[in-house]
Design a protein around this motif. Structure first.
Motif, short mmCIF file in Angstrom:
data_model
loop_
_atom_site.label_atom_id
_atom_site.label_comp_id
_atom_site.label_asym_id
_atom_site.label_seq_id
_atom_site.Cartn_x
_atom_site.Cartn_y
_atom_site.Cartn_z
N VAL A 144 0.84 -1.21 0.00
CA VAL A 144 0.00 0.00 0.00
C VAL A 144 0.87 1.25 0.00
O VAL A 144 0.58 2.24 -0.70
N GLY A 145 1.95 1.22 0.78
CA GLY A 145 2.85 2.37 0.86
C GLY A 145 3.45 2.73 -0.49
O GLY A 145 3.59 3.92 -0.82
N ARG A 146 3.79 1.74 -1.28
CA ARG A 146 4.32 2.01 -2.62
C ARG A 146 3.30 2.76 -3.48
O ARG A 146 3.64 3.72 -4.18
N GLU A 147 2.06 2.31 -3.40
CA GLU A 147 1.02 2.94 -4.22
C GLU A 147 0.76 4.37 -3.76
O GLU A 147 0.58 5.28 -4.57
N LEU A 148 0.75 4.58 -2.43
CA LEU A 148 0.53 5.93 -1.91
C LEU A 148 1.67 6.87 -2.28
O LEU A 148 1.47 8.08 -2.42
N ALA A 149 2.88 6.29 -2.44
CA ALA A 149 4.04 7.09 -2.82
C ALA A 149 4.12 7.32 -4.32
O ALA A 149 5.04 7.98 -4.81
N GLY A 150 3.16 6.77 -5.06
CA GLY A 150 3.13 6.97 -6.50
C GLY A 150 4.02 6.02 -7.27
O GLY A 150 4.27 6.21 -8.47
N PHE A 155 3.28 -5.82 -8.17
CA PHE A 155 2.89 -6.91 -9.06
C PHE A 155 3.04 -6.51 -10.53
O PHE A 155 3.32 -7.35 -11.37
N VAL A 156 2.89 -5.22 -10.80
CA VAL A 156 3.14 -4.72 -12.16
C VAL A 156 4.63 -4.80 -12.47
O VAL A 156 5.04 -5.17 -13.57
N THR A 157 5.45 -4.46 -11.47
CA THR A 157 6.90 -4.56 -11.64
C THR A 157 7.31 -5.99 -11.92
O THR A 157 8.15 -6.26 -12.79
N TYR A 158 6.73 -6.93 -11.16
CA TYR A 158 7.02 -8.34 -11.40
C TYR A 158 6.71 -8.72 -12.86
O TYR A 158 7.50 -9.41 -13.51
N ALA A 159 5.56 -8.27 -13.35
CA ALA A 159 5.11 -8.68 -14.68
C ALA A 159 5.90 -8.00 -15.79
O ALA A 159 6.28 -8.65 -16.78
N THR A 160 6.18 -6.70 -15.65
CA THR A 160 6.80 -5.96 -16.74
C THR A 160 8.33 -6.02 -16.73
O THR A 160 8.95 -6.07 -17.79
N GLN A 161 8.92 -6.00 -15.54
CA GLN A 161 10.38 -5.99 -15.45
C GLN A 161 10.98 -7.38 -15.36
O GLN A 161 12.04 -7.64 -15.93
N TRP A 162 10.33 -8.27 -14.62
CA TRP A 162 10.89 -9.60 -14.40
C TRP A 162 10.12 -10.70 -15.13
O TRP A 162 10.49 -11.86 -15.05
N HIS A 163 9.03 -10.31 -15.80
CA HIS A 163 8.22 -11.26 -16.58
C HIS A 163 7.69 -12.42 -15.73
O HIS A 163 7.62 -13.56 -16.17
#
Length: 288
Positions: A144-150, A155-163
């Motif tokens: 949640v903290g990541r999302e609040l920090a923008g 999970f998007v990072t997992y999918a796009t950066q690490w596939h």
């Protein structure tokens, strides 16, 4: 933490990462021995420590990875829980969750230990049944903290950066076997498959030989660390993540005491693979 320590070292952030990892690894091995001695006796604990140190992917404990700090706080959480120090156990579990997202699973074994110590009596409700919820809350707070920090969702990072994509554990195994049969598998894929079965077999044994707290932790960790799929390496990083299954090495320490020849054979295989995997890492090869 790397930023703070690196700033103190003249902006040498690589040195900071290595220093943090190595100090964390030293602390982890100290706590590891205390837990192993309690679980299997001090003689077997010495052997268990050797197994933990020369496990093929244990090189990550000396590199700039998050595993050593995670293991330090996770082992401290177990050590505190065994002594009825629920607050300290919950806090250490929460700190472990802030180093690796899967630290949230620590809540379940800590709660199980708390229930065992009160003989599964839920009433009266005290803080010893509340502290175990700190690790999963810390994991949720991190997301949640990541999302609040923008920052984009993890999970998007997992999918796009690490596939990475979430999938039942057997999907990765089946895909890996298919790649092996068609000649598409990388050498590391074979090691990841072996590591997965190593973890599964020792987890089953743990339910017979170790405390339920340890067995439950291993079960959840195996499920969490194998429940993904990545192209082109379907079981990528499974080997590295099995380093987190520290109670598994208690069982190998027992084996060395009861079946010395088998124990030495496993030790020799592990040490050989340790040298091979570490060498691949030093040469910038992908090993997890």
């Amino acid at each position: 933490l790397i930023r703070v320590v690196g700033g103190m070292l003249g902006e040498s952030y690589l040195l900071a990462a290595l220093l943090i990892s190595n100090l964390s690894a030293i602390g982890y091995f100290v706590v590891f021995f205390l837990l192993a001695e309690e679980a299997v006796g001090w003689r077997a604990a010495r052997h268990a420590q050797v197994f933990a140190a020369i496990y093929p992917w244990s090189f990550v404990l000396l590199a700039g990875y998050t595993e050593p700090m995670f293991l330090l706080f996770a082992s401290l959480a177990f050590w505190a829980a065994r002594r009825g120090r629920g607050g300290a156990a919950g806090l250490c579990g929460a700190l472990a969750s802030l180093t690796r997202l899967q630290g949230g699973i620590l809540g379940a074994p800590l709660l199980l230990e708390a229930l065992q110590q009160r003989k599964f009596k839920l009433w009266p409700i005290r803080m010893d049944l509340v502290w175990p919820f700190l690790p999963p809350l810390a994991s949720i707070g991190f997301v949640v903290g990541r999302e609040l920090a923008g920052i984009e969702p993890i999970f998007v990072t997992y999918a796009t950066q690490w596939h990475h994509a979430s999938a039942p554990p057997w999907v990765g195994m089946i895909t890996n076997v298919r790649n092996m049969l068609t000649g598409l598998a990388h050498p590391v894929d074979y090691l990841d498959m072996a590591a997965a079965w190593f973890a599964i077999v020792l987890t089953v044994i743990a339910w017979k030989r170790l405390r339920p707290m340890h067995a439950l932790y291993m079960t959840l960790a195996v499920l969490f660390n194998t429940a993904h799929l990545r192209d082109p390496n379907p079981q990528v990083s499974v080997g590295r993540h099995t380093v987190e299954l520290f109670p598994a090495f208690f069982i190998l320490g027992q084996l060395m005491m009861k079946r010395p020849r088998r124990g030495r054979a496993i030790l020799l295989i592990m040490f050989t693979l340790f040298l091979a995997v570490s060498g691949m890492f030093v040469l910038w090869g992908w090993v997890g």
